[in-house]
Design a protein around this motif. Structure first.
Motif, short mmCIF file in Angstrom:
data_model
loop_
_atom_site.label_atom_id
_atom_site.label_comp_id
_atom_site.label_asym_id
_atom_site.label_seq_id
_atom_site.Cartn_x
_atom_site.Cartn_y
_atom_site.Cartn_z
N MET A 1 -51.94 -54.69 92.38
CA MET A 1 -51.35 -55.62 91.45
C MET A 1 -49.87 -55.27 91.27
O MET A 1 -49.51 -54.13 91.11
N THR A 2 -49.05 -56.29 91.29
CA THR A 2 -47.61 -56.09 91.15
C THR A 2 -47.23 -55.90 89.69
O THR A 2 -47.84 -56.50 88.81
N ALA A 3 -46.25 -55.07 89.40
CA ALA A 3 -45.81 -54.84 88.04
C ALA A 3 -44.92 -56.00 87.59
O ALA A 3 -44.17 -56.57 88.37
N GLN A 74 -46.88 -52.67 72.07
CA GLN A 74 -45.64 -52.41 72.81
C GLN A 74 -45.29 -50.92 72.87
O GLN A 74 -44.31 -50.53 73.51
N ALA A 75 -46.09 -50.10 72.23
CA ALA A 75 -45.76 -48.67 72.09
C ALA A 75 -45.59 -47.95 73.43
O ALA A 75 -44.71 -47.11 73.58
N GLY A 76 -46.40 -48.28 74.42
CA GLY A 76 -46.35 -47.55 75.68
C GLY A 76 -45.53 -48.21 76.77
O GLY A 76 -45.44 -47.69 77.88
N VAL A 77 -44.92 -49.36 76.47
CA VAL A 77 -44.14 -50.07 77.49
C VAL A 77 -42.80 -49.37 77.69
O VAL A 77 -42.03 -49.22 76.74
N PRO A 78 -42.50 -48.91 78.90
CA PRO A 78 -41.22 -48.26 79.15
C PRO A 78 -40.06 -49.26 78.98
O PRO A 78 -40.15 -50.40 79.44
N ILE A 79 -39.00 -48.81 78.32
CA ILE A 79 -37.82 -49.65 78.11
C ILE A 79 -36.60 -48.89 78.62
O ILE A 79 -36.32 -47.78 78.17
N ILE A 80 -35.89 -49.50 79.57
CA ILE A 80 -34.71 -48.91 80.17
C ILE A 80 -33.48 -49.67 79.70
O ILE A 80 -33.42 -50.90 79.83
N THR A 113 -34.25 -49.64 91.22
CA THR A 113 -35.61 -49.71 91.77
C THR A 113 -36.26 -48.32 91.81
O THR A 113 -37.46 -48.20 91.59
N LYS A 114 -35.46 -47.28 92.03
CA LYS A 114 -36.00 -45.91 92.01
C LYS A 114 -36.50 -45.57 90.61
O LYS A 114 -37.59 -44.99 90.45
N VAL A 115 -35.73 -45.94 89.59
CA VAL A 115 -36.14 -45.70 88.20
C VAL A 115 -37.42 -46.48 87.90
O VAL A 115 -38.35 -45.96 87.30
N ALA A 116 -37.47 -47.73 88.34
CA ALA A 116 -38.68 -48.55 88.12
C ALA A 116 -39.90 -47.90 88.76
O ALA A 116 -40.96 -47.79 88.12
N VAL A 119 -40.84 -44.74 86.70
CA VAL A 119 -41.39 -45.05 85.38
C VAL A 119 -42.76 -45.73 85.48
O VAL A 119 -43.67 -45.43 84.71
N LEU A 120 -42.89 -46.62 86.46
CA LEU A 120 -44.14 -47.38 86.61
C LEU A 120 -45.17 -46.66 87.47
O LEU A 120 -46.34 -47.05 87.46
N GLY A 121 -44.74 -45.71 88.23
CA GLY A 121 -45.68 -45.01 89.12
C GLY A 121 -46.13 -45.87 90.28
O GLY A 121 -47.18 -45.64 90.87
N ARG A 122 -45.33 -46.89 90.62
CA ARG A 122 -45.66 -47.79 91.75
C ARG A 122 -44.43 -48.48 92.28
O ARG A 122 -43.49 -48.74 91.63
#
Length: 122
Positions: A1-3, A74-80, A113-116, A119-122
């Motif tokens: 599944m795509t993020a 929204q607590a666990g959603v990474p925000i950059i 994209t490297k940070v994504a 952070v997302l592990g994918r």
């Protein structure tokens, strides 16, 4: 599944650059033009990560993050943060508000994209 990633920035050209970088890496990207639109989009959808500017009309990125972090879903959603600001004091405020990371504009698409991926592990 795509993020699924929400990008919030008042500059259409910056949103386009973010969309090109992230969609090119296989992510689904939704765009919002300011913090109010970003907050509404986040509340009406499910995103795996949010990339936001700091300085925007109507609602700045810091306020948007504070509002998002009040909501348990929204607590666990990474925000950059992706901003021209590089002040250490502002970075501390962002971290205290709940930001996960910080990138300075102009950004290198590969770095975003490297940070994504990190952070997302994918």
């Amino acid at each position: 599944m795509t993020a699924s990633i929400l990008t919030v920035d008042d500059s259409p050209s910056v949103r386009m650059a973010i969309r090109i970088a992230l969609s090119g890496a296989g992510y689904t990207v939704t765009e919002a033009g300011d913090g109010e639109e970003g907050l509404a989009a986040a509340n009406n959808g499910k995103f795996d990560m949010i990339v936001t500017d700091l300085n925007m009309p109507k609602m700045d990125g810091l306020t948007m993050i504070r509002e998002l972090r009040k909501q348990p879903e929204q607590a666990g959603v990474p925000i950059i943060f992706l901003t021209t600001e590089s002040d250490d004091g502002m970075k501390e405020q962002a971290k205290a508000a709940g930001a996960t990371g910080w990138l300075v504009k102009p950004f290198v698409p590969e770095k975003l994209t490297k940070v994504a991926r990190k952070v997302l592990g994918r």
